[in-house]
Write a protein that holds these residues in place. Sequence first.
Motif, PDB file in Angstrom:
ATOM      1  N   PRO A  57       3.178  -3.264  12.366  1.00 53.93           N
ATOM      2  CA  PRO A  57       2.168  -3.511  11.330  1.00 53.93           C
ATOM      3  C   PRO A  57       2.736  -3.656   9.920  1.00 53.93           C
ATOM      4  O   PRO A  57       2.258  -4.495   9.143  1.00 53.93           O
ATOM      5  N   ASP A  58       3.730  -2.865   9.557  1.00 54.27           N
ATOM      6  CA  ASP A  58       4.298  -2.977   8.207  1.00 54.27           C
ATOM      7  C   ASP A  58       5.014  -4.304   8.012  1.00 54.27           C
ATOM      8  O   ASP A  58       4.923  -4.915   6.940  1.00 54.27           O
ATOM      9  N   LEU A  59       5.726  -4.761   9.027  1.00 52.72           N
ATOM     10  CA  LEU A  59       6.417  -6.046   8.923  1.00 52.72           C
ATOM     11  C   LEU A  59       5.412  -7.191   8.879  1.00 52.72           C
ATOM     12  O   LEU A  59       5.619  -8.167   8.151  1.00 52.72           O
ATOM     13  N   VAL A  60       4.316  -7.055   9.615  1.00 55.43           N
ATOM     14  CA  VAL A  60       3.255  -8.077   9.557  1.00 55.43           C
ATOM     15  C   VAL A  60       2.670  -8.120   8.146  1.00 55.43           C
ATOM     16  O   VAL A  60       2.499  -9.202   7.557  1.00 55.43           O
ATOM     17  N   ALA A  61       2.367  -6.946   7.585  1.00 56.88           N
ATOM     18  CA  ALA A  61       1.791  -6.899   6.236  1.00 56.88           C
ATOM     19  C   ALA A  61       2.773  -7.457   5.210  1.00 56.88           C
ATOM     20  O   ALA A  61       2.375  -8.185   4.283  1.00 56.88           O
ATOM     21  N   TRP A  62       4.048  -7.124   5.353  1.00 55.26           N
ATOM     22  CA  TRP A  62       5.070  -7.644   4.448  1.00 55.26           C
ATOM     23  C   TRP A  62       5.127  -9.174   4.510  1.00 55.26           C
ATOM     24  O   TRP A  62       5.154  -9.847   3.483  1.00 55.26           O
ATOM     25  N   THR A  63       5.097  -9.709   5.714  1.00 53.68           N
ATOM     26  CA  THR A  63       5.205 -11.157   5.902  1.00 53.68           C
ATOM     27  C   THR A  63       3.954 -11.862   5.376  1.00 53.68           C
ATOM     28  O   THR A  63       4.050 -12.918   4.730  1.00 53.68           O
ATOM     29  N   ARG A  64       2.779 -11.282   5.610  1.00 52.68           N
ATOM     30  CA  ARG A  64       1.539 -11.874   5.089  1.00 52.68           C
ATOM     31  C   ARG A  64       1.556 -11.884   3.562  1.00 52.68           C
ATOM     32  O   ARG A  64       1.211 -12.879   2.919  1.00 52.68           O
ATOM     33  N   GLY A  65       1.968 -10.746   2.973  1.00 49.87           N
ATOM     34  CA  GLY A  65       2.024 -10.689   1.521  1.00 49.87           C
ATOM     35  C   GLY A  65       2.973 -11.722   0.948  1.00 49.87           C
ATOM     36  O   GLY A  65       2.681 -12.363  -0.080  1.00 49.87           O
ATOM     37  N   LEU A  66       4.102 -11.901   1.594  1.00 52.25           N
ATOM     38  CA  LEU A  66       5.072 -12.880   1.123  1.00 52.25           C
ATOM     39  C   LEU A  66       4.509 -14.287   1.204  1.00 52.25           C
ATOM     40  O   LEU A  66       4.690 -15.111   0.286  1.00 52.25           O
ATOM     41  N   ALA A  67       3.787 -14.581   2.282  1.00 56.78           N
ATOM     42  CA  ALA A  67       3.188 -15.908   2.426  1.00 56.78           C
ATOM     43  C   ALA A  67       2.140 -16.144   1.336  1.00 56.78           C
ATOM     44  O   ALA A  67       2.102 -17.220   0.707  1.00 56.78           O
ATOM     45  N   ALA A  77      -1.880 -11.195  -1.904  1.00 55.84           N
ATOM     46  CA  ALA A  77      -0.563 -10.647  -1.568  1.00 55.84           C
ATOM     47  C   ALA A  77      -0.531  -9.157  -1.859  1.00 55.84           C
ATOM     48  O   ALA A  77      -0.042  -8.350  -1.040  1.00 55.84           O
ATOM     49  N   ASP A  78      -1.075  -8.770  -3.013  1.00 60.25           N
ATOM     50  CA  ASP A  78      -1.062  -7.368  -3.402  1.00 60.25           C
ATOM     51  C   ASP A  78      -1.880  -6.531  -2.422  1.00 60.25           C
ATOM     52  O   ASP A  78      -1.469  -5.419  -2.044  1.00 60.25           O
ATOM     53  N   GLU A  79      -3.026  -7.045  -2.004  1.00 62.17           N
ATOM     54  CA  GLU A  79      -3.863  -6.314  -1.049  1.00 62.17           C
ATOM     55  C   GLU A  79      -3.141  -6.120   0.281  1.00 62.17           C
ATOM     56  O   GLU A  79      -3.233  -5.069   0.910  1.00 62.17           O
ATOM     57  N   ALA A  80      -2.403  -7.148   0.730  1.00 59.20           N
ATOM     58  CA  ALA A  80      -1.656  -7.026   1.989  1.00 59.20           C
ATOM     59  C   ALA A  80      -0.556  -5.987   1.849  1.00 59.20           C
ATOM     60  O   ALA A  80      -0.370  -5.122   2.724  1.00 59.20           O
ATOM     61  N   TRP A  81       0.167  -6.022   0.747  1.00 58.18           N
ATOM     62  CA  TRP A  81       1.288  -5.106   0.560  1.00 58.18           C
ATOM     63  C   TRP A  81       0.850  -3.664   0.366  1.00 58.18           C
ATOM     64  O   TRP A  81       1.589  -2.735   0.702  1.00 58.18           O
ATOM     65  N   LYS A  82      -0.355  -3.457  -0.160  1.00 57.88           N
ATOM     66  CA  LYS A  82      -0.856  -2.094  -0.361  1.00 57.88           C
ATOM     67  C   LYS A  82      -1.011  -1.341   0.950  1.00 57.88           C
ATOM     68  O   LYS A  82      -1.035  -0.102   0.967  1.00 57.88           O
ATOM     69  N   THR A  83      -1.137  -2.063   2.054  1.00 60.00           N
ATOM     70  CA  THR A  83      -1.357  -1.398   3.346  1.00 60.00           C
ATOM     71  C   THR A  83      -0.065  -0.841   3.943  1.00 60.00           C
ATOM     72  O   THR A  83      -0.101  -0.106   4.935  1.00 60.00           O
ATOM     73  N   ILE A  84       1.075  -1.176   3.361  1.00 62.20           N
ATOM     74  CA  ILE A  84       2.360  -0.722   3.910  1.00 62.20           C
ATOM     75  C   ILE A  84       2.571   0.749   3.582  1.00 62.20           C
ATOM     76  O   ILE A  84       2.401   1.178   2.441  1.00 62.20           O
ATOM     77  N   ALA A  85       2.952   1.516   4.583  1.00 62.24           N
ATOM     78  CA  ALA A  85       3.125   2.964   4.425  1.00 62.24           C
ATOM     79  C   ALA A  85       4.224   3.279   3.423  1.00 62.24           C
ATOM     80  O   ALA A  85       5.227   2.563   3.320  1.00 62.24           O
ATOM     81  N   LEU A  86       4.044   4.378   2.694  1.00 64.51           N
ATOM     82  CA  LEU A  86       5.008   4.770   1.663  1.00 64.51           C
ATOM     83  C   LEU A  86       6.365   5.148   2.255  1.00 64.51           C
ATOM     84  O   LEU A  86       7.386   5.060   1.568  1.00 64.51           O
ATOM     85  N   ASP A  87       6.384   5.604   3.514  1.00 61.72           N
ATOM     86  CA  ASP A  87       7.650   5.971   4.139  1.00 61.72           C
ATOM     87  C   ASP A  87       8.235   4.829   4.964  1.00 61.72           C
ATOM     88  O   ASP A  87       9.203   5.009   5.698  1.00 61.72           O
ATOM     89  N   SER A  88       7.674   3.651   4.829  1.00 62.59           N
ATOM     90  CA  SER A  88       8.158   2.489   5.583  1.00 62.59           C
ATOM     91  C   SER A  88       9.495   2.012   5.031  1.00 62.59           C
ATOM     92  O   SER A  88       9.805   2.190   3.848  1.00 62.59           O
ATOM     93  N   SER A  89      10.282   1.387   5.878  1.00 60.81           N
ATOM     94  CA  SER A  89      11.550   0.811   5.409  1.00 60.81           C
ATOM     95  C   SER A  89      11.297  -0.378   4.488  1.00 60.81           C
ATOM     96  O   SER A  89      12.217  -0.853   3.818  1.00 60.81           O
ATOM     97  N   TRP A  90      10.050  -0.851   4.468  1.00 60.25           N
ATOM     98  CA  TRP A  90       9.694  -1.974   3.583  1.00 60.25           C
ATOM     99  C   TRP A  90       9.083  -1.508   2.266  1.00 60.25           C
ATOM    100  O   TRP A  90       8.742  -2.337   1.419  1.00 60.25           O
ATOM    101  N   ALA A  91       8.958  -0.186   2.077  1.00 61.35           N
ATOM    102  CA  ALA A  91       8.246   0.333   0.915  1.00 61.35           C
ATOM    103  C   ALA A  91       8.900  -0.073  -0.405  1.00 61.35           C
ATOM    104  O   ALA A  91       8.219  -0.491  -1.354  1.00 61.35           O
ATOM    105  N   GLU A  92      10.247   0.050  -0.501  1.00 57.42           N
ATOM    106  CA  GLU A  92      10.934  -0.309  -1.748  1.00 57.42           C
ATOM    107  C   GLU A  92      10.738  -1.785  -2.073  1.00 57.42           C
ATOM    108  O   GLU A  92      10.392  -2.148  -3.204  1.00 57.42           O
ATOM    109  N   ASP A  93      10.995  -2.644  -1.083  1.00 54.11           N
ATOM    110  CA  ASP A  93      10.831  -4.077  -1.303  1.00 54.11           C
ATOM    111  C   ASP A  93       9.401  -4.416  -1.677  1.00 54.11           C
ATOM    112  O   ASP A  93       9.151  -5.297  -2.508  1.00 54.11           O
TER     113      ASP A  93
END
Length: 739
Positions: A57-67, A77-93
């Motif tokens: 799910p985090d990678l899906v949200a990251w990819t949607r936000g990027l698109a 994009a911001d709404e998609a990225w907000k769903t990514i968990a704070l402890d995700s490996s994608w959180a910093e990016d």
Amino acid sequence: MGAAWAETVTLSPFPDDDPRAAAASRLKLAIQQLEDGDPEAALSNLATDERSVVFAPDLVAWTRGLAFSLLGRHQEADEAWKTIALDSSWAEDTLLRRAESALDDDRPGDALLVLKDANLPGAAGHRAHLLRARAFERRGGDGDLGQAYSSCKRIWLDSGRVTAISTDAEACMARLKGSVATSLHPSLEDEVTRSVALGSAHRNDAVVDLLGVSRAKLEEALSSAGASGMPSACTGLFQLGRAFHKKRLYTQSAPLMEVVTNACEGALAVKSQYLLAEGLSRSGQLDRAVASYTALADRFPDHSYADDGLYHGGRLLLAANRGEEARELFTRMADEFPQGDMLGKGLWGLAWAALADNQPAAALPWLERVARGDAHGANRERVLQARYWQASTLATTNTQDQGPGIEALAALVEAAPLHYYGVLALWRLSTLDPKRASSLTQRLSRLQGELRSTRSTTENDHARLKPTATPSDIFLARPGAKQAIELIRGGLSTEAGREVLRALGPKPTKTWDESTLVFAAHLLEAAADPYRSHNLLRRRFRTQFPKLAGDSFALLRAGYPLAFHDEVRAAMANFRWDPLLFQGLIREESAFAPKVVSWAGAMGLSQLMWPTAKETARKMGNSNLQRADLDDPTTNVSIGATYFDGLHRRWKGHLPLAVASYNAGPGAVGRWVKARGHLELDAFVETIPYDQTRHYVKRVLSSFQIYNMLYGDGLAVVPLRVGAVSPAIESRDPGLSGS
């Protein structure tokens, strides 16, 4: 941590009827479509309802936000990225992308809110500071330009390497300098802080340029305020002196090192004393160098450099044929620092001084003391060295009874068949007791065959974990581990790598048991990251090297993988030497990092210096080689192998000389052969004057032997021409019956 988890983990693709299979396929296609510049198509392949996401799910949200961002739909994009968990490996990016997206949408205030509490490490932190600077500059409110300048200055202070971000930060400071208060401009202390970052990045010219004009101010500040009143003056003078030292300008470095070691305190005083001694040594001032090294023990007996000083002083005296003085320093080191990390080296120095003076009986007690250590522990190299020379000395000094020496050589072969000294012992034994050497060779050949039979069922097999890789259940419970396995099964191996690293944490070799590390290495190998995969075990091997036994085969293969072996074999097609030799060489050169650049400028898998690479490529018919081409594994390995082949032919197949030439250059090796070619191979290698090259030869030959045992199907031991070096150049590689 115990390996409580015992089920077999599968890395095979999801079954076709598993919903994750279709979801992974869509996500993989969407990522490819983004890379191809088609964000609309990517969005059409991704689920819009996060509740329907069954895979990553985090990678899906990251990819949607990027698109969305690429389409200029920044709020979505911001709404998609907000769903990514704070402890995700994608959180910093995600945090950084949200700020960039807000800036792209001309919302600098929102960008600053996103970054308000961001405290990111390393390159991510620099990127956050640069985004803050852009946001402040664009908002342009009261005091915002000063905030922008300060954000850029933080990058300038901390960034030693030249990167796109550091370049933008310097441009930002230059652009805003005239619009901010002079109190914000870099101070002398700021320049010193900057010099530390530059020095850490080996940018010695930049350190000299930065602090050279401030030297008088630093010296004046130190003189007037003292070390306690102006500690940055000590740091600045040390950094400037060290930069001169690294540039080999020892006459300019020495006065600065003397000032710091005499006027300053703590670690800087110790390091300055050490660099002063090293500079004096390299500039040929033997007596002053020895005195300076000895001063480390006299002035700083509680520091870890104290025994180093006595050791290096003794080494200098030994090289100058002042054996008695050398023995005095080595003996003092052994007496005063019995628990020091240089003890093994010092005892070896005592033994070698005796051997060099043709006093083998005096050498044996020192060798025996070192040889009692753990042959698989942190001092493995020194212990095996002592055992070899103890055995060789026993065998050659008592010609009436060589039995104890022969037994010791045979014991070393059995204890260390994967190490340079074990191989050297076998070839030495072949000249003293051919029958015993043949028996040991047969045993190694059978073991090699056993390894070959097990290899066929495990090599490059990611569908199931190797039976010995039983990871800790605590590790498997970590989100990163679960996510990595899912991504690998879904065919997203590149993305899996970062999840493995997240699961391992910052100090993996101190956190996890060997089975878990093998498991994680296997995941990283499946994630197409051989550099990090084998380095997990490489670090572990420094403190406990595995024995060659059935339960360690998987461990050894993980630490010595066949990374980039297709490229290596292709490059070897027209050469007459074993591809596994070059496999071991690139492992030691680059640790399988294809784009690594050393501090000296050596590039890529084969660690080629640019002039060497360019000239070798020209001889191969490529006159248009570019530096960037050396990032390509095929190109780099091909040029490196061709260069090594020239060295191999130059020394007529004499392997240690060819390996030494790859590191130090054929000219240096030619001088050593001319001066000491009468020495036998074992003594010749020990007297290589460059520390780095001496250790390099042993490491590469050890790696070759390990690869040969794990993956080879020929002679069970790598060929070494024992005996006097110069005559051996004209001979052929030896053979052993029973192999």
